[in-house]
Motif scaffolding. Structure first.
Motif, PDB file in Angstrom:
ATOM      1  N   PRO A   6      -7.789   6.831   6.679  1.00 19.19           N
ATOM      2  CA  PRO A   6      -8.283   6.068   5.543  1.00 19.19           C
ATOM      3  C   PRO A   6      -7.120   5.564   4.686  1.00 19.19           C
ATOM      4  CG  PRO A   6      -8.460   8.409   5.111  1.00 19.19           C
ATOM      5  CD  PRO A   6      -8.031   8.278   6.549  1.00 19.19           C
TER       6      PRO A   6
ATOM      7  N   GLU B 260      -1.521  -2.225  11.548  1.00 22.95           N
ATOM      8  CA  GLU B 260      -2.086  -2.210  10.189  1.00 22.95           C
ATOM      9  C   GLU B 260      -3.340  -3.072  10.014  1.00 22.95           C
ATOM     10  OE1 GLU B 260      -0.868   0.210   8.751  1.00 22.95           O
ATOM     11  OE2 GLU B 260       1.278   0.338   9.124  1.00 22.95           O
TER      12      GLU B 260
ATOM     13  N   LEU C 169       3.388   8.826   1.137  1.00 23.69           N
ATOM     14  CA  LEU C 169       2.925   7.461   1.409  1.00 23.69           C
ATOM     15  C   LEU C 169       1.718   7.143   0.540  1.00 23.69           C
ATOM     16  CD1 LEU C 169       3.035   7.604   5.322  1.00 23.69           C
ATOM     17  CD2 LEU C 169       4.845   6.914   3.749  1.00 23.69           C
TER      18      LEU C 169
ATOM     19  N   ARG D 217       2.080   1.146  13.855  1.00 25.85           N
ATOM     20  CA  ARG D 217       0.726   0.651  13.578  1.00 25.85           C
ATOM     21  C   ARG D 217       0.752  -0.850  13.303  1.00 25.85           C
ATOM     22  NH1 ARG D 217      -2.190   4.890   9.479  1.00 25.85           N
ATOM     23  NH2 ARG D 217      -2.170   6.738  10.816  1.00 25.85           N
TER      24      ARG D 217
ATOM     25  N   TYR E  89       0.809  -1.226   0.000  1.00 21.22           N
ATOM     26  CA  TYR E  89       0.000   0.000   0.000  1.00 21.22           C
ATOM     27  C   TYR E  89       0.840   1.273   0.000  1.00 21.22           C
ATOM     28  CZ  TYR E  89       1.122  -1.138   4.851  1.00 21.22           C
ATOM     29  OH  TYR E  89       1.791  -1.520   5.979  1.00 21.22           O
TER      30      TYR E  89
ATOM     31  N   ILE F 113      -5.457   5.320   1.296  1.00 21.85           N
ATOM     32  CA  ILE F 113      -5.538   6.151   0.083  1.00 21.85           C
ATOM     33  C   ILE F 113      -4.579   5.540  -0.941  1.00 21.85           C
ATOM     34  CG2 ILE F 113      -5.221   8.477  -0.884  1.00 21.85           C
ATOM     35  CD1 ILE F 113      -5.424   9.589   1.988  1.00 21.85           C
TER      36      ILE F 113
HETATM   37  N1  5AD Z   1      -2.844   5.198   2.620  1.00 23.44           N
HETATM   38  C1  5AD Z   1      -3.043   5.526   3.901  1.00 23.44           C
HETATM   39  N2  5AD Z   1      -2.154   5.313   4.874  1.00 23.44           N
HETATM   40  C2  5AD Z   1      -0.973   4.755   4.525  1.00 23.44           C
HETATM   41  N3  5AD Z   1       0.091   4.422   5.263  1.00 23.44           N
HETATM   42  C3  5AD Z   1       1.034   3.906   4.440  1.00 23.44           C
HETATM   43  N4  5AD Z   1       0.584   3.886   3.167  1.00 23.44           N
HETATM   44  C4  5AD Z   1      -0.674   4.408   3.202  1.00 23.44           C
HETATM   45  C5  5AD Z   1      -1.673   4.637   2.220  1.00 23.44           C
HETATM   46  N5  5AD Z   1      -1.489   4.330   0.936  1.00 23.44           N
HETATM   47  C6  5AD Z   1       0.104   4.535   6.723  1.00 23.44           C
HETATM   48  C7  5AD Z   1       0.429   3.195   7.369  1.00 23.44           C
HETATM   49  C8  5AD Z   1       1.719   3.464   8.118  1.00 23.44           C
HETATM   50  C9  5AD Z   1       1.670   4.963   8.319  1.00 23.44           C
HETATM   51  C10 5AD Z   1       2.996   5.595   8.551  1.00 23.44           C
HETATM   52  O1  5AD Z   1       1.092   5.446   7.137  1.00 23.44           O
HETATM   53  O2  5AD Z   1      -0.614   2.837   8.271  1.00 23.44           O
HETATM   54  O3  5AD Z   1       1.809   2.785   9.339  1.00 23.44           O
END
Ligand code: 5AD
Ligand code: FES
Length: 353
Positions: free
Chosen positions: A234, A165, A310, A163, A71, A236
């Protein structure tokens, strides 16, 4: 079986629901139920925190990462991301700006970057703590050994965010490459708590394949762990990841889960996250009104902001720390809350100021 409203009452009274009850409650989400939940969540938020909102200054100091979570936009397979590391001097500069702006917590967040060795990290923590003894240091550096966590704690770190996750093993496996496991992730969290860190966990809402049962398991895990902080936002999609074409999580479901967390663990530190602010221009305000009590604006230099992507369209990547600080001040005051200059530790009753 009780109706969703009664389950919210039961959650407030006993702080526990069974997995089946959680599934009914999560599945029962609608606008009416959400209003009922948010009123209760706000009552508890006011009882424990008044109208005070804690701020944390986020320093995203490296976007190198050895992991390849499906993700995440800074996963190692994403060759399009320009990689950067902040120097110690740059990080200290962020803290200096942050302190002047009233931040009393610095969050050092980064990918799992071997270049920052244990020694370098301990030195960094030690130096920040020496310069700012009245500030809390939060680390968010992913999975490490218990010895490493202990060393960083001794160097002066106060808190750690990691997290989980998703608490469901099979679901975890569909979001991560096989080297990673939820068992290891949970073990890290137990280690962190045992060492004495104020510990934060969390999960994404609406991640690909997520069901109400998975969310029920997340809430059961959080009840068992009893963390001090829970960050949820959320999911994303990021365009350079395997989940580029997946639907994102919704504002409504994220808010509903924030409300549930506030009612389950009333003293929890609960951020209204940047991801929530990204999918809705009033997302963070709505998060606060659903029970959140923390915001975490960015202190990283604007030159690197965009590179710590991210997920797509992340907000505030062009704004100086001072702009975000005053923007958030305004936003919070508009809804009857105020940012405070305070470490914002767990369980410390903040005196009226
Ligand atoms: N969308 C939302 N949250 C994300 N994270 C990482 N990628 C995504 C994404 N595509 C969140 C994860 C991680 C935090 C640093 O950012 O939960 O633990
Ligand atoms: Fe960054 Fe509003 S919080 S510009």
């Amino acid at each position: 079986m009780d109706q969703p409203r009664q389950l919210i009452d039961k959650l407030e009274e006993t702080s526990r629901l069974t997995k089946e009850e959680w599934i009914v409650l999560i599945g029962g989400q609608n606008e009416d139920l959400a209003q009922y939940l948010f009123e209760k969540a706000r009552r508890l938020q006011t009882q424990y925190f008044g109208n005070r909102i804690y701020i944390r200054g986020l320093i995203e100091f490296t976007n190198y990462c050895k992991n390849d979570c499906y993700y995440c936009g800074i996963r190692r397979s994403n060759r399009q991301t320009e990689r950067y590391r902040l120097t110690k001097e740059q990080i200290m500069e962020c803290c200096k700006d942050g302190y002047r702006l009233g931040f009393r917590t610095f969050v050092l967040q980064g990918g799992e970057d071997g270049c920052f060795t244990q020694e370098k990290l301990e030195d960094l923590v030690y130096t920040i703590k020496a310069d700012y003894p009245d500030c809390a240091i939060t680390l968010s550096l992913g999975e490490r050994s218990k010895e490493s966590y202990e060393g960083l704690f001794r160097a002066g770190a106060d808190r750690y965010l990691l997290r989980h996750e998703t608490a469901d093993e099979a679901h975890y496996q569909t979001l991560h490459p096989k080297e990673l496991s939820v068992k290891k992730r949970k073990q890290c969290l137990w280690d962190l708590k045992k060492i004495g860190y104020q510990t934060g966990t969390g999960f994404m809402v609406g991640s690909p394949g997520q069901t109400p049962e998975h969310l029920a398991k997340d809430l059961l895990f959080i009840r068992e762990l009893e963390p001090h902080m829970v960050g949820i936002g959320p999911f994303i999609p990021h365009h350079e990841t395997p989940f580029a074409g997946e639907p994102g999580g919704t504002v409504e479901q994220t808010l509903f889960l924030i409300g549930l967390l506030r009612v389950m663990l009333p003293k929890l530190l609960l951020p209204a996250t940047t991801a929530l602010g990204t999918i809705d221009p009033r997302g963070r305000e709505k998060g606060i009104l659903a029970g959140a009590n923390v915001v975490m604006p960015n202190l990283s230099p604007t030159s690197v902001r965009k590179k710590y992507e991210l997920y797509d369209n992340k907000i505030c990547t062009g704004d100086e720390a001072a702009e975000c600080r005053s923007c958030l001040n305004r936003r919070m005051e508009k809804i009857g809350y105020r940012l405070v200059i305070d470490r914002g530790d767990y369980g410390v009753k903040c005196l009226e100021d």
